[in-house]
Every structure is written in structure tokens, then in C-alpha cells.
Design an enzyme around this catalytic site. Sequence first.
Site, PDB file in Angstrom:
ATOM      1  N   HIS A 132       0.807  -1.230   0.000  1.00  0.00           N
ATOM      2  CA  HIS A 132       0.000   0.000   0.000  1.00  0.00           C
ATOM      3  C   HIS A 132       0.833   1.270   0.000  1.00  0.00           C
ATOM      4  O   HIS A 132       0.330   2.337   0.314  1.00  0.00           O
ATOM      5  CB  HIS A 132      -0.954   0.001   1.202  1.00  0.00           C
ATOM      6  CG  HIS A 132      -1.919  -1.138   1.175  1.00  0.00           C
ATOM      7  ND1 HIS A 132      -2.460  -1.678   2.326  1.00  0.00           N
ATOM      8  CD2 HIS A 132      -2.411  -1.881   0.156  1.00  0.00           C
ATOM      9  CE1 HIS A 132      -3.278  -2.682   2.007  1.00  0.00           C
ATOM     10  NE2 HIS A 132      -3.254  -2.828   0.697  1.00  0.00           N
TER      11      HIS A 132
ATOM     12  N   CYS B 155       7.245  21.171 -10.736  1.00  0.00           N
ATOM     13  CA  CYS B 155       6.542  21.440 -12.009  1.00  0.00           C
ATOM     14  C   CYS B 155       5.282  22.265 -11.747  1.00  0.00           C
ATOM     15  O   CYS B 155       4.591  22.689 -12.661  1.00  0.00           O
ATOM     16  CB  CYS B 155       6.186  20.119 -12.705  1.00  0.00           C
ATOM     17  SG  CYS B 155       4.761  19.266 -11.992  1.00  0.00           S
TER      18      CYS B 155
HETATM   19  C1  BV8 Z   1      -8.640  -2.253  -4.865  1.00  0.00           C
HETATM   20  C2  BV8 Z   1      -3.083   2.751   2.868  1.00  0.00           C
HETATM   21  C3  BV8 Z   1      -9.423  -2.475  -7.087  1.00  0.00           C
HETATM   22  C4  BV8 Z   1      -3.908   3.886   3.370  1.00  0.00           C
HETATM   23  C5  BV8 Z   1      -4.704   1.000   2.837  1.00  0.00           C
HETATM   24  C6  BV8 Z   1     -16.380  -0.666  -1.966  1.00  0.00           C
HETATM   25  C7  BV8 Z   1     -15.969   0.472  -2.662  1.00  0.00           C
HETATM   26  C8  BV8 Z   1     -14.655   0.623  -3.106  1.00  0.00           C
HETATM   27  C9  BV8 Z   1     -13.717  -0.381  -2.847  1.00  0.00           C
HETATM   28  C10 BV8 Z   1     -14.133  -1.495  -2.158  1.00  0.00           C
HETATM   29  C11 BV8 Z   1     -15.446  -1.649  -1.715  1.00  0.00           C
HETATM   30  N1  BV8 Z   1     -15.529  -2.838  -1.056  1.00  0.00           N
HETATM   31  C12 BV8 Z   1     -14.318  -3.446  -1.065  1.00  0.00           C
HETATM   32  C13 BV8 Z   1     -13.470  -2.658  -1.741  1.00  0.00           C
HETATM   33  C14 BV8 Z   1     -12.044  -2.924  -2.001  1.00  0.00           C
HETATM   34  C15 BV8 Z   1     -11.260  -2.181  -0.927  1.00  0.00           C
HETATM   35  C16 BV8 Z   1     -11.441  -2.843   0.411  1.00  0.00           C
HETATM   36  O1  BV8 Z   1     -10.950  -3.939   0.619  1.00  0.00           O
HETATM   37  N2  BV8 Z   1     -12.125  -2.156   1.310  1.00  0.00           N
HETATM   38  C17 BV8 Z   1     -12.332  -2.706   2.636  1.00  0.00           C
HETATM   39  C18 BV8 Z   1     -12.512  -1.527   3.626  1.00  0.00           C
HETATM   40  C19 BV8 Z   1     -13.526  -3.626   2.603  1.00  0.00           C
HETATM   41  N3  BV8 Z   1      -9.886  -2.305  -1.352  1.00  0.00           N
HETATM   42  C20 BV8 Z   1      -9.357  -1.345  -2.109  1.00  0.00           C
HETATM   43  O2  BV8 Z   1      -9.925  -0.311  -2.401  1.00  0.00           O
HETATM   44  C21 BV8 Z   1      -7.971  -1.657  -2.635  1.00  0.00           C
HETATM   45  N4  BV8 Z   1      -7.943  -1.452  -4.038  1.00  0.00           N
HETATM   46  O3  BV8 Z   1      -9.331  -3.162  -4.476  1.00  0.00           O
HETATM   47  O4  BV8 Z   1      -8.497  -1.896  -6.197  1.00  0.00           O
HETATM   48  C22 BV8 Z   1     -10.644  -1.593  -7.025  1.00  0.00           C
HETATM   49  C23 BV8 Z   1     -10.588  -0.371  -7.654  1.00  0.00           C
HETATM   50  C24 BV8 Z   1     -11.728   0.439  -7.645  1.00  0.00           C
HETATM   51  C25 BV8 Z   1     -12.900   0.014  -6.982  1.00  0.00           C
HETATM   52  C26 BV8 Z   1     -12.932  -1.221  -6.327  1.00  0.00           C
HETATM   53  C27 BV8 Z   1     -11.797  -2.023  -6.334  1.00  0.00           C
HETATM   54  C28 BV8 Z   1      -6.976  -0.718  -1.992  1.00  0.00           C
HETATM   55  C29 BV8 Z   1      -6.831  -1.086  -0.537  1.00  0.00           C
HETATM   56  C30 BV8 Z   1      -5.681  -0.295   0.037  1.00  0.00           C
HETATM   57  C31 BV8 Z   1      -6.234   0.773   0.948  1.00  0.00           C
HETATM   58  N5  BV8 Z   1      -5.109   1.391   1.662  1.00  0.00           N
HETATM   59  N6  BV8 Z   1      -3.650   1.536   3.427  1.00  0.00           N
HETATM   60  C32 BV8 Z   1      -3.259   4.468   4.590  1.00  0.00           C
HETATM   61  O5  BV8 Z   1      -2.590   3.715   5.351  1.00  0.00           O
HETATM   62  O6  BV8 Z   1      -3.453   5.679   4.789  1.00  0.00           O
HETATM   63  S1  BV8 Z   1      -5.448  -0.292   3.586  1.00  0.00           S
HETATM   64  C33 BV8 Z   1      -5.339  -0.116   5.282  1.00  0.00           C
HETATM   65  O7  BV8 Z   1      -6.085  -1.207   5.814  1.00  0.00           O
HETATM   66  C34 BV8 Z   1      -3.948  -0.287   5.880  1.00  0.00           C
HETATM   67  O8  BV8 Z   1      -2.932  -0.568   4.941  1.00  0.00           O
HETATM   68  C35 BV8 Z   1      -4.138  -1.498   6.794  1.00  0.00           C
HETATM   69  O9  BV8 Z   1      -2.992  -2.197   6.988  1.00  0.00           O
HETATM   70  C36 BV8 Z   1      -5.115  -2.215   5.974  1.00  0.00           C
HETATM   71  C37 BV8 Z   1      -5.766  -3.451   6.409  1.00  0.00           C
HETATM   72  O10 BV8 Z   1      -6.121  -3.313   7.706  1.00  0.00           O
HETATM   73  P1  BV8 Z   1      -5.289  -4.193   8.749  1.00  0.00           P
HETATM   74  O11 BV8 Z   1      -3.838  -4.023   8.477  1.00  0.00           O
HETATM   75  O12 BV8 Z   1      -5.811  -5.570   8.739  1.00  0.00           O
HETATM   76  O13 BV8 Z   1      -5.597  -3.446  10.066  1.00  0.00           O
HETATM   77  P2  BV8 Z   1      -6.908  -3.577  10.955  1.00  0.00           P
HETATM   78  O14 BV8 Z   1      -6.923  -2.398  11.870  1.00  0.00           O
HETATM   79  O15 BV8 Z   1      -8.080  -3.889  10.091  1.00  0.00           O
HETATM   80  O16 BV8 Z   1      -6.641  -4.917  11.815  1.00  0.00           O
HETATM   81  C38 BV8 Z   1      -5.607  -4.916  12.785  1.00  0.00           C
HETATM   82  C39 BV8 Z   1      -5.476  -6.352  13.238  1.00  0.00           C
HETATM   83  O17 BV8 Z   1      -4.383  -6.414  14.132  1.00  0.00           O
HETATM   84  C40 BV8 Z   1      -6.699  -6.876  13.981  1.00  0.00           C
HETATM   85  O18 BV8 Z   1      -7.006  -8.175  13.522  1.00  0.00           O
HETATM   86  C41 BV8 Z   1      -6.223  -6.928  15.441  1.00  0.00           C
HETATM   87  O19 BV8 Z   1      -6.808  -8.015  16.145  1.00  0.00           O
HETATM   88  C42 BV8 Z   1      -4.752  -7.176  15.266  1.00  0.00           C
HETATM   89  N7  BV8 Z   1      -3.901  -6.735  16.364  1.00  0.00           N
HETATM   90  C43 BV8 Z   1      -4.105  -5.693  17.225  1.00  0.00           C
HETATM   91  N8  BV8 Z   1      -3.054  -5.626  18.090  1.00  0.00           N
HETATM   92  C44 BV8 Z   1      -2.184  -6.616  17.737  1.00  0.00           C
HETATM   93  C45 BV8 Z   1      -2.715  -7.315  16.643  1.00  0.00           C
HETATM   94  N9  BV8 Z   1      -2.094  -8.362  16.063  1.00  0.00           N
HETATM   95  C46 BV8 Z   1      -0.901  -8.736  16.584  1.00  0.00           C
HETATM   96  N10 BV8 Z   1      -0.316  -8.112  17.624  1.00  0.00           N
HETATM   97  C47 BV8 Z   1      -0.928  -7.051  18.230  1.00  0.00           C
HETATM   98  N11 BV8 Z   1      -0.353  -6.456  19.288  1.00  0.00           N
END
Ligand code: BV8
Length: 246
Positions: free
Chosen positions: A119, A148
Site C-alpha cells: 500500500h 513542475c
Molecule cells: C482495490 C493505505 C481495485 C492507506 C490501505 C467498496 C468500494 C470501493 C472499494 C471497495 C469496496 N468494497 C471493497 C473494496 C475494495 C477495498 C477494500 O478492501 N475495502 C475494505 C474496507 C472492505 N480495497 C481497495 O480499495 C484496494 N484497491 O481493491 O483496487 C478496485 C478499484 C476500484 C474500486 C474497487 C476495487 C486498496 C486497498 C488499500 C487501501 N489502503 N492503506 C493508509 O494507510 O493511509 S489499507 C489499510 O487497511 C492499511 O494498509 C491497513 O494495513 C489495511 C488493512 O487493515 P489491517 O492491516 O488488517 O488493520 P486492521 O486495523 O483492520 O486490523 C488490525 C489487526 O491487528 C486486527 O485483527 C487486530 O486483532 C490485530 N492486532 C491488534 N493488536 C495486535 C494485533 N495483532 C498482533 N499483535 C498485536 N499487538
Amino acid sequence: MQSLIDQAARLLAQSSRVAILTGAGMSAESGIPTFRGPQGLWRQFRPEELATPEAFARDPRLVWEWYAWRQGLVAGCHPNAGHLALARLEQHWPSVDLITQNVDGLHSRAGSTRVTELHGNLFQARCVAEGTVRDFQAGDDLPPHCSCGALLRPHIVWFGESLNSRVVEKAVAAVEECQVLLVVGTSALVTPAALLPVMARRSGAEVLEVNPQATAASELAAAAIRGPAARVLPLLVDQALALRGD
Ligand code: BV8
């Protein structure tokens, strides 16, 4: 938990090709909030509201204020014992590919060298007109501009934006060729990253998970270790190293 760590360590010790997928939970113990955690990431905004091309088009200054705040937060944080354990894994195994959803750069700061940032990276910016990418530390002049004259944007993949195809190809190859995929600190909700564990299983790899909570990937795991990364990963890597006689 120890029996699960024993089981996971045996699988790691028997494997020469290891892939790792990490998410925001990997950096939680470094003091960086997760995306879906209780404290959220900034003021009253949700990442899905700010990490989008629409938000940037609407208010580039607000989006840059958020990323500048995150740059400051991350700059004051350090890799945790979990990041360091994964760097040790890379030093001792023939083939380790680390795929991260995180943009904080902590895996590289911990010493991991084979890192694929799905990402993007918080400390890089891209010219919206030329597409050129550069290391970038936000200052007071927000939103910043390229020489630019065009706007600079964070070199980050926003929701609704496609990932770089070469980056995706590299990540898919890594999970399809590995014998073990270690999934750490991700809720496995965001695609296409969330599809990688499924691809690994389909290619015959064993999946191991380290996460205090169950996730969408847990059912794929041969061992789902319910604990925090900074505590579990050092135990896991040390035990696997001992089994390998390293
Ligand atoms: C794409 C950069 C094709 C940003 C990030 C509806 C409309 C439009 C799109 C979509 C839609 N529905 C689905 C989509 C696709 C969408 C998507 O998946 N959305 C999700 C919300 C459902 N994906 C996209 O848009 C991707 N592109 O699909 O392109 C496309 C094109 C056009 C239209 C459709 C599709 C792009 C996705 C990239 C987004 N950018 N990051 C920034 O950082 O500013 S993603 C963002 O979420 C971060 O990178 C993060 O890492 C990532 C995933 O989240 P997690 O890392 O899993 O973090 P989270 O908080 O969720 O979980 C933390 C976990 O850690 C938990 O399980 C917790 O229990 C655990 N934890 C906590 N403490 C600990 C621990 N584990 C271990 N040790 C600990 N101590």
C-alpha cells in the site's frame, strides 16, 4: 498457546521458503494505532473517509494534515520485538518474503530487506502530473507542490485505487511459492491483500496466524496463535531456530 507455538515452530523449522503477510496489528506495540482498533487513527475521521482519491480531490490540505500527523507519529515510534524477530527470520532462512499492508516503514527499520509494501510508504510522495516518486517529509506548507507546479500526493494506495500490478505480482508469486505463510496483525478484510492467504493455501502452503483475535484468515490456519506479535514472534522464531539447530 505454547502448544500452538510448538506446532508453528515445527512447521517453520521444516520449511525453507517462508512468506509473511503483516497488517496494522504488527505495529500496534510500537504505538501506532490500528485501522479498526478502538482508538482509531485521527480525530473524528475514519481512514476510509480520508484515505481516498475523492477526499484528496475535495480537500488536499486536510488529507495532507492527516498524513503529516501520521509521519510525525511514526517518526517517534520504533520497530518492536516482533519486527526484529521477523528480520531475524530473514537472516536465518534460505528464502523469506515479507509482504506488508503497512505504510510505516518499520519492517525496513528493523532490518528486513525483502519487503514488499503493498500500500505504499508514508514517507514518499508522488507528483500528480508527472507520477515521479520521491522521499518526502511534510512541512508546514500544505498541500505541497512539485517543482513542475502540480500537487504532490502521498505515495499511498487509497481505498478504491488499484495496487501497482508489479507489486501485486511479486506478492502473489511469494505466497504461491512458499511452504509456510505467516499472517500477523491483520483483520484480513482489505482486498486484494486479504486474498493472499487463500492463494497460499490453494498452492499447498501451511498458514500460521499471530493475532490476539480471530480474523477472516483464522479458518485457513494450521495454527492460529492468539497473542500479540511483539510477544509471540520472538518465542516462535527462537523456537524454530532451535529446532533447525541454528
Ligand atoms: C482495490 C493505505 C481495485 C492507506 C490501505 C467498496 C468500494 C470501493 C472499494 C471497495 C469496496 N468494497 C471493497 C473494496 C475494495 C477495498 C477494500 O478492501 N475495502 C475494505 C474496507 C472492505 N480495497 C481497495 O480499495 C484496494 N484497491 O481493491 O483496487 C478496485 C478499484 C476500484 C474500486 C474497487 C476495487 C486498496 C486497498 C488499500 C487501501 N489502503 N492503506 C493508509 O494507510 O493511509 S489499507 C489499510 O487497511 C492499511 O494498509 C491497513 O494495513 C489495511 C488493512 O487493515 P489491517 O492491516 O488488517 O488493520 P486492521 O486495523 O483492520 O486490523 C488490525 C489487526 O491487528 C486486527 O485483527 C487486530 O486483532 C490485530 N492486532 C491488534 N493488536 C495486535 C494485533 N495483532 C498482533 N499483535 C498485536 N499487538
